[in-house]
Design an enzyme around this catalytic site. Structure first.
Site, PDB file in Angstrom:
ATOM      1  N   ASP A 326      11.343   9.600 -40.907  1.00  0.00           N
ATOM      2  CA  ASP A 326      12.723   8.690 -40.697  1.00  0.00           C
ATOM      3  C   ASP A 326      13.672   9.392 -39.878  1.00  0.00           C
ATOM      4  O   ASP A 326      13.377  10.579 -39.550  1.00  0.00           O
ATOM      5  CB  ASP A 326      13.141   8.369 -41.965  1.00  0.00           C
ATOM      6  CG  ASP A 326      13.439   9.582 -42.942  1.00  0.00           C
ATOM      7  OD1 ASP A 326      12.535  10.546 -42.713  1.00  0.00           O
ATOM      8  OD2 ASP A 326      14.687   9.869 -43.385  1.00  0.00           O
ATOM      9  N   GLU A 327      14.553   8.884 -39.340  1.00  0.00           N
ATOM     10  CA  GLU A 327      15.764   9.310 -38.383  1.00  0.00           C
ATOM     11  C   GLU A 327      15.222  10.182 -37.550  1.00  0.00           C
ATOM     12  O   GLU A 327      15.850  11.268 -37.627  1.00  0.00           O
ATOM     13  CB  GLU A 327      16.616   9.829 -39.585  1.00  0.00           C
ATOM     14  CG  GLU A 327      17.077   8.792 -40.758  1.00  0.00           C
ATOM     15  CD  GLU A 327      18.365   9.314 -41.533  1.00  0.00           C
ATOM     16  OE1 GLU A 327      19.369   8.726 -41.704  1.00  0.00           O
ATOM     17  OE2 GLU A 327      17.721  10.204 -42.277  1.00  0.00           O
ATOM     18  N   VAL A 328      14.327   9.703 -36.767  1.00  0.00           N
ATOM     19  CA  VAL A 328      13.693  10.875 -35.747  1.00  0.00           C
ATOM     20  C   VAL A 328      14.695  10.698 -34.391  1.00  0.00           C
ATOM     21  O   VAL A 328      14.759   9.697 -33.908  1.00  0.00           O
ATOM     22  CB  VAL A 328      12.323  10.905 -35.339  1.00  0.00           C
ATOM     23  CG1 VAL A 328      12.026  11.918 -34.144  1.00  0.00           C
ATOM     24  CG2 VAL A 328      11.618  11.019 -36.607  1.00  0.00           C
TER      25      VAL A 328
END
Ligand SMILES: *[C@@H]1O[C@H](CO)[C@@H](O)[C@H](O)[C@H]1NC(C)=O
Ligand SMILES: *[C@@H]1O[C@H](CO)[C@@H](O)[C@H](O)[C@H]1NC(C)=O
Ligand SMILES: *[C@@H]1O[C@H](CO)[C@@H](O)[C@H](O)[C@H]1NC(C)=O
Ligand SMILES: *[C@@H]1O[C@H](CO)[C@@H](O)[C@H](O)[C@H]1NC(C)=O
Ligand SMILES: *[C@@H]1O[C@H](CO)[C@@H](O)[C@H](O)[C@H]1NC(C)=O
Length: 533
Positions: A326-328
């Protein structure tokens, strides 16, 4: 008399057979006088009071299960301790026709491995009369029997006048099984360390509410507390010398949880959320001042992941591992010249490289025998490229789970607007009402929803406040995940009294469960009884 639960629509299913048999002799009471949490799939009761023998017996003849590792016996002993509530049971039971001598448990499978989807069903019946009264528990596996013990414990009360343990409402006939096979709670030991003793307390209370997966978000960008023998400098990223878990500690947690019917899902969140990895191995960072995501151009990143998952496979035996994703934010890849050059050489743009990283990590996990779970951004960005065994973990909001199952992948629901425990403004009512099958009507798609998970992110919780932030809100979600849909209340008001009783029970058992009146981890409103808070 027990407090009466306010009942509304959605009445309880009662066994017709028992209704017929007991209608004349006993009052058959539905929801109103059943205080169990979570509510069993099917329950009927009478009105006779029994007294527990001071040496309540565990009888197992007829079981195929030999209890070689003591799971059943230990579970029984813990249950007896819980119903004693640390009190001295000094009262005298008069007569034998009202004495509950013990529990007769018959487990039909000899296999005690806690594999995913293990049969957790049980039947529990307590007769009202007899010469030597035994409660009877039937379960396919020992894990169903443990749930039966928990249910039994919630039927018992300590009577302060007679100093005996009473069981009201006999005869009881309960048939029960969970609606979803994945009923999770996430803890995060990267933002704040949690001592082993506190993790065990969280596991205890999970068993009380019949949750069955502890999702251990062990490491993140802030700290790397766990020992990884393959790459021993990784835990240099711990906050301090003592805020660490050895391999033996992690094994202890897994074993402690398994004995209570709870699997541990370990997570490494890659390629974002991994700055702490570079404290021990700085070349995992794209550069010293642009440290995340892990350097996609460096083979060491994949070697380290391989080492971690190899070490994990010796500790965490659950069939799933969580690989994050996530949230890369890939801007450090573009701005670090050696990574940028690598991207050019491989004709990859940043989003291709993100996909490459996630898919390569998935195949490393498969090599170690794991099926992968990934946060939903991986699905949102390249869902059709994911390993078909991927379980997509929803968190951003509604609407994703229906898309995931329509694409034929499995899903775990954790939408942050309802099931994030660190959002202190979310009330227990919101936790209760969040339905994982919302907007999914086809049965074959519903089957792909494995269940759900409430998430206790660690930014503002350490050992001082984790319990009251989790409980009782996680228990509200636990009923949603356990109890058949048609039996869940349509209005949370219908279950307020029953949940308040469960909250007070948690408190008596030493769990710091917060009052219902406040949203997250609030304080009591003012003076007054536990049930009114
Ligand atoms: C049994 O009888 C004694 C003496 O009358 C009484 O004190 C005690 O409370 C009774 N026990 C129960 C469980 O009613
Ligand atoms: C227990 O059952 C599981 C699932 O069917 C199986 O994978 C495992 O090998 C069994 N274990 C034993 C000891 O029979
Ligand atoms: C991505 O990271 C860069 C550099 O670290 C930062 O400047 C940028 O604001 C980030 N973008 C987002 C959307 O967070
Ligand atoms: C990256 O490249 C792929 C083709 O390899 C292309 O489909 C995609 O649109 C590109 N993404 C961006 C953000 O340029
Ligand atoms: C259900 O569908 C409605 C209407 O399309 C949408 O607004 C909502 O977000 C969906 N909820 C979930 C949990 O999927």
């Amino acid at each position: 008399m027990p407090l009466r639960e306010v009942t509304g629509g959605g009445g309880r299913r009662v066994f017709l057979g028992f209704v017929v048999v007991y209608l004349l002799a006993f009052v058959v009471v539905v929801d109103g006088d059943v205080h169990l949490w979570p509510m069993p799939a099917s329950v009927s009761r009478g009105s006779r009071t029994l007294y527990l023998s001071s040496d309540l017996a565990l009888k197992t003849d007829g079981s195929k299960f030999s209890d070689g590792s003591g799971i059943l016996k230990d579970g029984f002993e813990r249950m007896v301790e819980l119903v004693r509530e640390s009190r001295s049971v000094e009262g005298q039971v008069n007569g034998s026709d009202n004495l509950l001598a013990g529990l007769h448990v018959v487990v039909s499978s000899s296999n005690d491995s806690l594999y995913y989807g293990v049969d957790e069903s049980y039947k529990l019946s307590i007769p009202a009369t007899g010469n030597l009264i035994y409660g009877y528990i039937e379960a396919s596996t020992v894990y169903g029997a443990l749930h039966a013990f928990e249910t039994f414990s919630q039927l018992c009360d300590f009577n302060l006048m007679t100093r005996t343990i009473e069981l009201h409402g006999a005869p009881w006939n309960i048939i029960d099984q969970p609606r979803f096979s994945y009923r999770g709670l996430l803890i995060d030991t990267s933002r704040h360390y949690q001592p082993l003793s506190m993790i065990k307390k969280v596991i205890d209370a999970m068993a009380y509410s019949k949750l069955n997966v502890l999702h251990w978000h062990i490491v993140d960008r802030e700290s790397f507390p766990i020992e990884i023998p393959s790459y021993p400098k990784l835990w240099n990223g711990a906050y301090s010398y003592s805020e660490r878990y050895t391999v033996a500690d992690a094994k202890e947690i897994v074993q402690y949880a398994e004995k209570r019917g709870i699997n541990v899902l370990a997570e490494i969140d890659v390629p974002g959320h991994a700055i702490s990895w570079g404290i021990g191995y700085p070349s995992l960072w794209p550069s010293a001042n642009c440290q995340e995501p892990l350097d996609v151009s460096n083979e060491l990143a994949f070697k380290v992941i391989d080492g971690i998952l190899s070490d994990f496979s010796k500790i965490f035996k659950f069939k799933f591992v969580h690989l994050g994703g996530d949230e890369v934010n890939t801007s450090c890849w573009a701005t670090s010249s050696h990574v940028n050059k690598w991207l050019d050489n491989h004709r990859l743009n940043e989003s291709d490289a993100y996909k490459y990283f996630v898919l390569r990590t998935q195949s490393i996990a498969a090599k170690h025998g794991y099926e992968p779970i990934n946060w939903e951004e991986t699905f949102n960005n390249f869902g059709n490229k994911l390993n078909p065994k991927t379980v997509v973990h929803n968190w951003l909001g509604g609407g994703v789970a229906p898309a995931v199952v329509a694409a034929g992948l499995r899903c775990i629901v954790s939408n942050q607007d309802k099931w994030y425990l660190d959002h202190l403004d979310i009330t227990w009512q919101d936790f209760y009402m969040n339905e994982p099958l919302k907007n999914i009507s086809k049965p074959e798609q519903q089957k792909l929803i494995l269940g759900g998970e409430v998430c206790m992110w660690g930014e503002t919780v350490d050992a001082s406040d984790i319990e009251q932030t989790i409980w009782p809100r996680a228990a509200a979600a636990a009923e949603r995940l356990w109890t058949p849909l048609e039996m869940l209340a349509e209005d949370p008001k219908q279950v307020t009294t029953r949940l308040a009783r469960f909250r007070c029970l948690l408190d008596r058992r030493g769990v710091a469960a917060a009052p219902l009146a406040a949203p997250g981890r609030g304080v009591p409103l003012g003076k007054g009884a536990c049930l009114r808070q």
